[in-house]
Design a protein around this motif. Structure first.
Motif, PDB file in Angstrom:
ATOM      1  N   LEU A 248       0.054  59.953 -11.939  1.00 21.10           N
ATOM      2  CA  LEU A 248      -0.529  58.256 -12.400  1.00 21.10           C
ATOM      3  C   LEU A 248      -1.325  57.390 -10.956  1.00 21.10           C
ATOM      4  O   LEU A 248      -0.646  57.435 -10.317  1.00 21.10           O
ATOM      5  CB  LEU A 248       1.117  57.306 -12.487  1.00 21.10           C
ATOM      6  CG  LEU A 248       0.588  56.073 -13.259  1.00 21.10           C
ATOM      7  CD1 LEU A 248      -0.163  56.151 -14.342  1.00 21.10           C
ATOM      8  CD2 LEU A 248       2.030  54.907 -12.969  1.00 21.10           C
ATOM      9  N   THR A 249      -2.236  56.935 -11.347  1.00 20.58           N
ATOM     10  CA  THR A 249      -2.944  56.192 -10.912  1.00 20.58           C
ATOM     11  C   THR A 249      -3.461  55.626 -11.515  1.00 20.58           C
ATOM     12  O   THR A 249      -3.319  54.810 -12.194  1.00 20.58           O
ATOM     13  CB  THR A 249      -4.367  57.256 -10.143  1.00 20.58           C
ATOM     14  OG1 THR A 249      -5.607  57.543 -11.279  1.00 20.58           O
ATOM     15  CG2 THR A 249      -4.485  58.891 -10.446  1.00 20.58           C
ATOM     16  N   ALA A 250      -4.320  54.869 -10.439  1.00 18.32           N
ATOM     17  CA  ALA A 250      -4.549  53.507 -10.831  1.00 18.32           C
ATOM     18  C   ALA A 250      -5.572  52.971 -11.952  1.00 18.32           C
ATOM     19  O   ALA A 250      -5.710  51.888 -12.657  1.00 18.32           O
ATOM     20  CB  ALA A 250      -5.388  52.982  -9.183  1.00 18.32           C
ATOM     21  N   GLY A 251      -6.004  53.952 -12.380  1.00 20.57           N
ATOM     22  CA  GLY A 251      -7.623  54.480 -13.007  1.00 20.57           C
ATOM     23  C   GLY A 251      -7.434  55.449 -14.165  1.00 20.57           C
ATOM     24  O   GLY A 251      -6.223  55.900 -14.523  1.00 20.57           O
ATOM     25  N   MET A 252      -8.337  56.328 -14.026  1.00 18.84           N
ATOM     26  CA  MET A 252      -8.269  57.626 -14.668  1.00 18.84           C
ATOM     27  C   MET A 252      -7.882  58.782 -13.809  1.00 18.84           C
ATOM     28  O   MET A 252      -8.302  58.627 -12.341  1.00 18.84           O
ATOM     29  CB  MET A 252      -9.686  57.706 -15.304  1.00 18.84           C
ATOM     30  CG  MET A 252     -10.308  57.127 -16.382  1.00 18.84           C
ATOM     31  SD  MET A 252      -9.177  56.612 -17.737  1.00 18.84           S
ATOM     32  CE  MET A 252      -9.791  55.290 -18.125  1.00 18.84           C
ATOM     33  N   SER A 253      -7.413  59.429 -14.208  1.00 22.60           N
ATOM     34  CA  SER A 253      -6.907  60.929 -13.529  1.00 22.60           C
ATOM     35  C   SER A 253      -7.655  62.274 -13.868  1.00 22.60           C
ATOM     36  O   SER A 253      -8.307  62.210 -14.825  1.00 22.60           O
ATOM     37  CB  SER A 253      -5.740  61.136 -13.556  1.00 22.60           C
ATOM     38  OG  SER A 253      -5.304  61.170 -12.503  1.00 22.60           O
ATOM     39  N   ASN A 254      -8.319  62.983 -13.161  1.00 18.10           N
ATOM     40  CA  ASN A 254      -9.182  64.170 -13.760  1.00 18.10           C
ATOM     41  C   ASN A 254      -8.717  64.950 -14.419  1.00 18.10           C
ATOM     42  O   ASN A 254      -6.626  65.229 -14.595  1.00 18.10           O
ATOM     43  CB  ASN A 254      -9.990  65.096 -12.215  1.00 18.10           C
ATOM     44  CG  ASN A 254     -10.277  65.778 -12.626  1.00 18.10           C
ATOM     45  OD1 ASN A 254     -10.126  67.204 -13.841  1.00 18.10           O
ATOM     46  ND2 ASN A 254     -11.545  65.463 -11.788  1.00 18.10           N
ATOM     47  N   LEU A 255      -8.940  65.503 -15.845  1.00 14.71           N
ATOM     48  CA  LEU A 255      -8.605  66.380 -16.573  1.00 14.71           C
ATOM     49  C   LEU A 255      -8.246  68.162 -16.589  1.00 14.71           C
ATOM     50  O   LEU A 255      -7.678  68.524 -17.336  1.00 14.71           O
ATOM     51  CB  LEU A 255      -8.328  66.273 -18.297  1.00 14.71           C
ATOM     52  CG  LEU A 255      -8.433  64.035 -18.442  1.00 14.71           C
ATOM     53  CD1 LEU A 255      -9.043  64.305 -19.862  1.00 14.71           C
ATOM     54  CD2 LEU A 255      -6.999  64.668 -18.305  1.00 14.71           C
TER      55      LEU A 255
END
Ligand code: ZN
Length: 359
Positions: A248-255
């Motif tokens: 869980l990051t502050a935005g998008m995480s790499n998929l």
């Protein structure tokens, strides 16, 4: 779930001696890792509870991922050690701004390069803890073959060339100095990647592991597959802090190595922990738990859109251009990229084809 508890009662002084000896030994013998040169502090240590800090790069050195520093009664636990041996070495040096206590444990939240490529700088008295899967990826060297790291490494020379050109062309002195800092930082990073030796965790867990360090309780939990097959979150129940890596990051995480469909459920397990503050692997610390709902909604849509496009025979390349998740824009930063990068679509296509071995 079976709870594994690791009771560690080895003398802190002895352990301290080993890590600092290793650290200062390198200094004394002139074995400073390549790429450590920088001006000013490389890290901000943002205090979120007594002895608990979010370690965030200042830009003086390339560190990429955020980590955390937990100062206990007699020792220190570091969560994630950044993108390179140089970054980790400088982290160890700058932790001395916080405490003279020795680093005794490092936790890798997952195998990705920007969270585990500093493992080699820690001496034999420091245990590196991670999920069994993280160990497999680092011990086998498979982590270096993954597209995420290959793309990153392959892109560094071009990044350096571009910055060189921009430095040369810039007329404004202040802007030129800023670009020069970025260039030096990128050159240092490349030099340090060349000295990389993968060091896997020597202590592993499958579901849970708890460290009791003096008055501090530090829980490591695997909540299900998500960003990778082996993400561990570090939970401090008394301080109500959770350190999430890229789960869980502050935005998008790499998929690129993710399991987006399973990740949604795994995030439900995170919601069950009693915490108030999240220290993410990218972005600033936050307290808004709704971010979990927002990211779950994004993941659900990314997965269903990729599934729909694959069913229609759309190539991954085209799907990456066409998937539009901008309806989520109010829940992310204004500059967030609400498309799905090709590397993420390729991963989802792979999963939709039934390829689901851990990677
Ligand atoms: Zn990651």
């Amino acid at each position: 779930m079976r709870r594994l508890t690791l009771a560690l009662v080895i003398g802190a002084l002895m352990l301290g001696a080993s890590v600092w000896q290793s650290h200062f030994g390198a200094l004394a013998q002139g074995r400073t890792p390549a790429g450590t040169g920088h001006q000013g502090d490389a890290f901000r240590f943002n205090k979120v509870a007594e002895g608990v800090y979010h370690a965030v790069g200042t830009g003086a050195l390339t560190v990429v991922g955020n980590g955390a520093v937990i100062v206990n009664d007699d020792d220190v636990v570091i969560v994630d050690d950044h993108v390179s041996p140089a970054a980790s070495w400088v982290l160890l040096d700058e932790v001395k701004r916080l405490t003279p206590k020795p680093v005794r444990f490092v936790v890798n939240t997952h195998f990705h390069f920007d969270h585990a490529h500093g493992n080699q700088v820690f001496g034999p008295g420091v245990d590196i803890i991670g999920h069994e899967f993280t160990r497999q990826m680092l011990a086998s060297g498979r982590s270096l073959q993954m597209p995420l790291y290959k793309n990153y490494l392959d892109g560094l020379p071009a990044q350096i060339d571009t910055l060189r050109g921009r430095v040369a062309a810039e007329q404004d002195a202040a802007a030129k100095a800023r670009l020069q800092t970025q260039l030096t930082s990128a050159e240092n990073n490349l030099a340090s990647q060349k000295e990389l030796t993968l060091v896997p965790p020597n202590v592993t867990l499958k579901s849970e592991l708890t460290l009791f360090r003096g008055s501090r309780e530090i829980q490591l939990r695997f909540l299900g597959r998500g960003h990778t097959a082996g993400d561990v979150v570090v939970y401090l129940p008394r301080e109500k802090v959770v350190i999430t890596g890229d789960f869980l990051t502050a935005g998008m995480s790499n998929l690129s190595d993710s399991y987006p469909d399973e990740w949604v459920n795994s995030l439900d397990a995170l919601k069950k922990l009693d915490f108030t503050t999240v220290l993410p692997g990218h972005g600033e610390a936050f307290t808004d738990k709704a971010k979990i709902d927002y990211y779950q909604a994004y993941l659900r849509d990314a997965w269903s859109e990729a599934s729909r496009m694959k069913q229609q025979g759309v190539s991954a390349e085209d799907a990456s251009k066409r998937i539009d998740l901008s309806k989520h824009k109010d829940h992310f930063a204004p500059n967030a990229n609400l498309s799905v990068p090709l590397i993420g679509v390729q991963r989802m296509y792979e999963l939709l084809d039934g390829v689901r071995p851990p990677r």
